[in-house]
Design a protein around this motif. Structure first.
Motif, PDB file in Angstrom:
ATOM      1  N   ASP A 188      17.735  -8.340  -4.670  1.00  0.00           N
ATOM      2  CA  ASP A 188      17.655  -9.720  -5.098  1.00  0.00           C
ATOM      3  C   ASP A 188      17.915 -10.650  -3.907  1.00  0.00           C
ATOM      4  O   ASP A 188      18.914 -10.503  -3.196  1.00  0.00           O
ATOM      5  CB  ASP A 188      18.686  -9.951  -6.204  1.00  0.00           C
ATOM      6  CG  ASP A 188      18.577 -11.342  -6.783  1.00  0.00           C
ATOM      7  OD1 ASP A 188      19.044 -12.284  -6.118  1.00  0.00           O
ATOM      8  OD2 ASP A 188      18.041 -11.479  -7.896  1.00  0.00           O
ATOM      9  N   PHE A 189      17.010 -11.612  -3.699  1.00  0.00           N
ATOM     10  CA  PHE A 189      17.158 -12.530  -2.564  1.00  0.00           C
ATOM     11  C   PHE A 189      18.452 -13.341  -2.662  1.00  0.00           C
ATOM     12  O   PHE A 189      19.109 -13.595  -1.649  1.00  0.00           O
ATOM     13  CB  PHE A 189      15.960 -13.488  -2.479  1.00  0.00           C
ATOM     14  CG  PHE A 189      14.757 -12.872  -1.830  1.00  0.00           C
ATOM     15  CD1 PHE A 189      14.751 -12.569  -0.481  1.00  0.00           C
ATOM     16  CD2 PHE A 189      13.614 -12.597  -2.575  1.00  0.00           C
ATOM     17  CE1 PHE A 189      13.645 -12.002   0.125  1.00  0.00           C
ATOM     18  CE2 PHE A 189      12.502 -12.030  -1.972  1.00  0.00           C
ATOM     19  CZ  PHE A 189      12.509 -11.730  -0.629  1.00  0.00           C
ATOM     20  N   GLU A 190      18.797 -13.765  -3.859  1.00  0.00           N
ATOM     21  CA  GLU A 190      20.002 -14.588  -4.012  1.00  0.00           C
ATOM     22  C   GLU A 190      21.262 -13.780  -3.704  1.00  0.00           C
ATOM     23  O   GLU A 190      22.227 -14.307  -3.152  1.00  0.00           O
ATOM     24  CB  GLU A 190      20.057 -15.180  -5.420  1.00  0.00           C
ATOM     25  CG  GLU A 190      18.891 -16.113  -5.755  1.00  0.00           C
ATOM     26  CD  GLU A 190      18.700 -17.193  -4.710  1.00  0.00           C
ATOM     27  OE1 GLU A 190      19.701 -17.713  -4.175  1.00  0.00           O
ATOM     28  OE2 GLU A 190      17.537 -17.522  -4.402  1.00  0.00           O
ATOM     29  N   GLN A 191      21.239 -12.496  -4.047  1.00  0.00           N
ATOM     30  CA  GLN A 191      22.369 -11.636  -3.694  1.00  0.00           C
ATOM     31  C   GLN A 191      22.461 -11.473  -2.178  1.00  0.00           C
ATOM     32  O   GLN A 191      23.547 -11.552  -1.597  1.00  0.00           O
ATOM     33  CB  GLN A 191      22.210 -10.276  -4.366  1.00  0.00           C
ATOM     34  CG  GLN A 191      22.334 -10.310  -5.877  1.00  0.00           C
ATOM     35  CD  GLN A 191      21.961  -8.989  -6.525  1.00  0.00           C
ATOM     36  OE1 GLN A 191      21.728  -7.990  -5.836  1.00  0.00           O
ATOM     37  NE2 GLN A 191      21.880  -8.973  -7.853  1.00  0.00           N
ATOM     38  N   LEU A 192      21.311 -11.261  -1.532  1.00  0.00           N
ATOM     39  CA  LEU A 192      21.302 -11.132  -0.079  1.00  0.00           C
ATOM     40  C   LEU A 192      21.747 -12.429   0.601  1.00  0.00           C
ATOM     41  O   LEU A 192      22.466 -12.412   1.598  1.00  0.00           O
ATOM     42  CB  LEU A 192      19.912 -10.744   0.419  1.00  0.00           C
ATOM     43  CG  LEU A 192      19.476  -9.298   0.176  1.00  0.00           C
ATOM     44  CD1 LEU A 192      18.040  -9.103   0.629  1.00  0.00           C
ATOM     45  CD2 LEU A 192      20.386  -8.332   0.911  1.00  0.00           C
ATOM     46  N   ARG A 193      21.317 -13.558   0.048  1.00  0.00           N
ATOM     47  CA  ARG A 193      21.706 -14.843   0.626  1.00  0.00           C
ATOM     48  C   ARG A 193      23.212 -15.060   0.500  1.00  0.00           C
ATOM     49  O   ARG A 193      23.861 -15.541   1.436  1.00  0.00           O
ATOM     50  CB  ARG A 193      20.928 -15.969  -0.060  1.00  0.00           C
ATOM     51  CG  ARG A 193      21.059 -17.308   0.632  1.00  0.00           C
ATOM     52  CD  ARG A 193      20.084 -18.320   0.089  1.00  0.00           C
ATOM     53  NE  ARG A 193      18.736 -18.093   0.570  1.00  0.00           N
ATOM     54  CZ  ARG A 193      17.722 -17.681  -0.188  1.00  0.00           C
ATOM     55  NH1 ARG A 193      17.914 -17.437  -1.464  1.00  0.00           N
ATOM     56  NH2 ARG A 193      16.531 -17.501   0.337  1.00  0.00           N
ATOM     57  N   ALA A 194      23.766 -14.687  -0.650  1.00  0.00           N
ATOM     58  CA  ALA A 194      25.215 -14.806  -0.830  1.00  0.00           C
ATOM     59  C   ALA A 194      25.946 -13.877   0.129  1.00  0.00           C
ATOM     60  O   ALA A 194      26.960 -14.263   0.744  1.00  0.00           O
ATOM     61  CB  ALA A 194      25.580 -14.479  -2.285  1.00  0.00           C
ATOM     62  N   PHE A 195      25.438 -12.657   0.275  1.00  0.00           N
ATOM     63  CA  PHE A 195      26.051 -11.696   1.194  1.00  0.00           C
ATOM     64  C   PHE A 195      26.010 -12.208   2.629  1.00  0.00           C
ATOM     65  O   PHE A 195      27.020 -12.180   3.350  1.00  0.00           O
ATOM     66  CB  PHE A 195      25.312 -10.355   1.088  1.00  0.00           C
ATOM     67  CG  PHE A 195      25.548  -9.428   2.244  1.00  0.00           C
ATOM     68  CD1 PHE A 195      26.768  -8.786   2.405  1.00  0.00           C
ATOM     69  CD2 PHE A 195      24.546  -9.206   3.188  1.00  0.00           C
ATOM     70  CE1 PHE A 195      26.996  -7.944   3.495  1.00  0.00           C
ATOM     71  CE2 PHE A 195      24.763  -8.357   4.269  1.00  0.00           C
ATOM     72  CZ  PHE A 195      25.998  -7.734   4.420  1.00  0.00           C
ATOM     73  N   TYR A 196      24.848 -12.691   3.064  1.00  0.00           N
ATOM     74  CA  TYR A 196      24.701 -13.160   4.445  1.00  0.00           C
ATOM     75  C   TYR A 196      25.605 -14.364   4.715  1.00  0.00           C
ATOM     76  O   TYR A 196      26.255 -14.453   5.768  1.00  0.00           O
ATOM     77  CB  TYR A 196      23.239 -13.523   4.704  1.00  0.00           C
ATOM     78  CG  TYR A 196      22.985 -14.013   6.105  1.00  0.00           C
ATOM     79  CD1 TYR A 196      22.919 -13.128   7.168  1.00  0.00           C
ATOM     80  CD2 TYR A 196      22.829 -15.378   6.370  1.00  0.00           C
ATOM     81  CE1 TYR A 196      22.700 -13.574   8.469  1.00  0.00           C
ATOM     82  CE2 TYR A 196      22.609 -15.832   7.663  1.00  0.00           C
ATOM     83  CZ  TYR A 196      22.553 -14.922   8.701  1.00  0.00           C
ATOM     84  OH  TYR A 196      22.338 -15.369   9.982  1.00  0.00           O
ATOM     85  N   THR A 197      25.661 -15.287   3.783  1.00  0.00           N
ATOM     86  CA  THR A 197      26.484 -16.482   3.965  1.00  0.00           C
ATOM     87  C   THR A 197      27.963 -16.124   4.003  1.00  0.00           C
ATOM     88  O   THR A 197      28.724 -16.651   4.829  1.00  0.00           O
ATOM     89  CB  THR A 197      26.214 -17.490   2.827  1.00  0.00           C
ATOM     90  OG1 THR A 197      24.807 -17.766   2.758  1.00  0.00           O
ATOM     91  CG2 THR A 197      26.964 -18.795   3.068  1.00  0.00           C
ATOM     92  N   LEU A 198      28.405 -15.212   3.123  1.00  0.00           N
ATOM     93  CA  LEU A 198      29.804 -14.800   3.127  1.00  0.00           C
ATOM     94  C   LEU A 198      30.147 -14.064   4.418  1.00  0.00           C
ATOM     95  O   LEU A 198      31.248 -14.218   4.957  1.00  0.00           O
ATOM     96  CB  LEU A 198      30.089 -13.906   1.914  1.00  0.00           C
ATOM     97  CG  LEU A 198      31.545 -13.459   1.740  1.00  0.00           C
ATOM     98  CD1 LEU A 198      32.494 -14.646   1.641  1.00  0.00           C
ATOM     99  CD2 LEU A 198      31.689 -12.554   0.524  1.00  0.00           C
ATOM    100  N   ALA A 199      29.194 -13.276   4.938  1.00  0.00           N
ATOM    101  CA  ALA A 199      29.435 -12.572   6.208  1.00  0.00           C
ATOM    102  C   ALA A 199      29.638 -13.565   7.353  1.00  0.00           C
ATOM    103  O   ALA A 199      30.399 -13.284   8.290  1.00  0.00           O
ATOM    104  CB  ALA A 199      28.262 -11.645   6.509  1.00  0.00           C
ATOM    105  N   GLN A 200      28.969 -14.712   7.277  1.00  0.00           N
ATOM    106  CA  GLN A 200      29.109 -15.724   8.323  1.00  0.00           C
ATOM    107  C   GLN A 200      30.407 -16.520   8.178  1.00  0.00           C
ATOM    108  O   GLN A 200      31.075 -16.821   9.170  1.00  0.00           O
ATOM    109  CB  GLN A 200      27.915 -16.697   8.295  1.00  0.00           C
ATOM    110  CG  GLN A 200      26.549 -16.051   8.404  1.00  0.00           C
ATOM    111  CD  GLN A 200      26.404 -15.137   9.604  1.00  0.00           C
ATOM    112  OE1 GLN A 200      26.702 -15.524  10.727  1.00  0.00           O
ATOM    113  NE2 GLN A 200      25.968 -13.905   9.378  1.00  0.00           N
TER     114      GLN A 200
END
Length: 293
Positions: free
Chosen positions: A2-14
């Motif tokens: 899911d793109f939204e899951q990946l976006r949340a993951f990437y943002t939290l990693a940053q």
């Protein structure tokens, strides 16, 4: 995934902070937490360790991170390309090295822009390896590089050869000579630019094994500026110094003995994109400018 899951993951990693990540994504924190948990369930491993004070990415998260970044970047590129078709009829995306853009491709780009106003154009710049990755990721349709790849489903077209020449500041006291034996390069204040294979092999054979350049730069334009300021001499492609040689701000020192090999440039493009109208127009324009296609 899911793109939204990946976006949340990437943002939290940053951000390493659920509250900040939620603010950046314009979501409530519970939604970010839920999306991270759903993604962790899919991959079967925790992506972050949490306590009351901090959030740290796990090894599994570090492994996933570059893939997530590429997926999100590709999604954004795809949306941008589709959007670029309005109000245009077609689009063209080209990638190359900074030195090739400034010395060779800029006049072509200007002519293409004026001649085909109905085609949207985008450019990307990087090292040869970056340009090849842009092609593999379908971020560009044409790559122009110095190091030819060996890839299935891609066509590699030798296009031109660029001579490597030794230059110094005009009127510089470093050398009053008009030519230099290649073996004497070790005794000159060489501003070293690595032009890759086969130049690498030539320079290893020409200079002593323990030779270390006093100044090693990774950008031809920087080397030109430093040579103009009188810091030393440099081995540069003729295309990058052509204008300065003509203007008289640089002087060529003819190399005698073992000469550096010429640097070949290659067009690389997916075979299924060669007949795309915008690509055909670019290749045809290169022929008009005298390049071998």
């Amino acid at each position: 995934m899911d793109f939204e899951q990946l976006r949340a993951f990437y943002t939290l990693a940053q951000t390493k902070n659920f509250t900040k990540a939620a603010e950046m994504l314009h979501l409530v924190q519970s939604t970010v937490t839920m999306r991270i948990k759903q993604l962790e369930d899919k991959v079967g491993k925790p992506l972050f360790t949490r306590d009351k004070r901090s959030v740290e990415i796990t090894q599994a998260g570090l492994t996933l991170l570059p893939y997530a970044e590429r997926i999100l970047k590709l999604a954004n590129e795809a949306l941008s390309e589709v959007a670029s078709l309005q109000p245009y009829e077609d689009y063209l995306s080209i990638g190359s090295l900074n030195s090739i853009w400034t010395s060779t491709l800029e006049p072509l780009l200007k002519e293409y822009h004026y001649r085909y106003p109905q085609i949207a154009i985008s450019t990307k710049t990087g090292h040869s390896s970056d340009v090849i990755q842009y092609l593999l990721d379908n971020m560009i349709q044409i790559g122009i590089v110095y190091i030819p790849p060996s890839l299935p489903n891609f066509e590699v077209i030798p296009t031109w050869e660029d001579e490597i020449v030794l230059v110094c500041k005009a009127g510089d006291s470093v050398t009053a000579a008009t030519h230099v034996d290649a073996r004497e390069l070790r005794n000159l204040p060489l501003l070293y630019v690595n032009w890759g294979p086969p130049f690498d092999e030539w320079i290893r054979q020409t200079l002593p094994r323990n030779y270390v350049p006093k100044l090693h730069v990774d950008k031809a334009e920087l080397a030109i500026d430093l040579v103009k300021e009188g810091l030393g001499v440099s081995l540069l492609t003729r295309s990058t110094v052509k204008a300065d040689l003509a203007a008289g701000s640089l002087k060529e020192l003819r190399i005698v003995g073992s000469k550096p090999p010429k640097r070949s440039a290659y067009i690389v493009l997916p075979k299924d994109k060669k007949n795309k109208p915008s690509v055909e127009k670019w290749l045809s324009l290169m022929k008009e400018f005298g390049y071998s296609i």
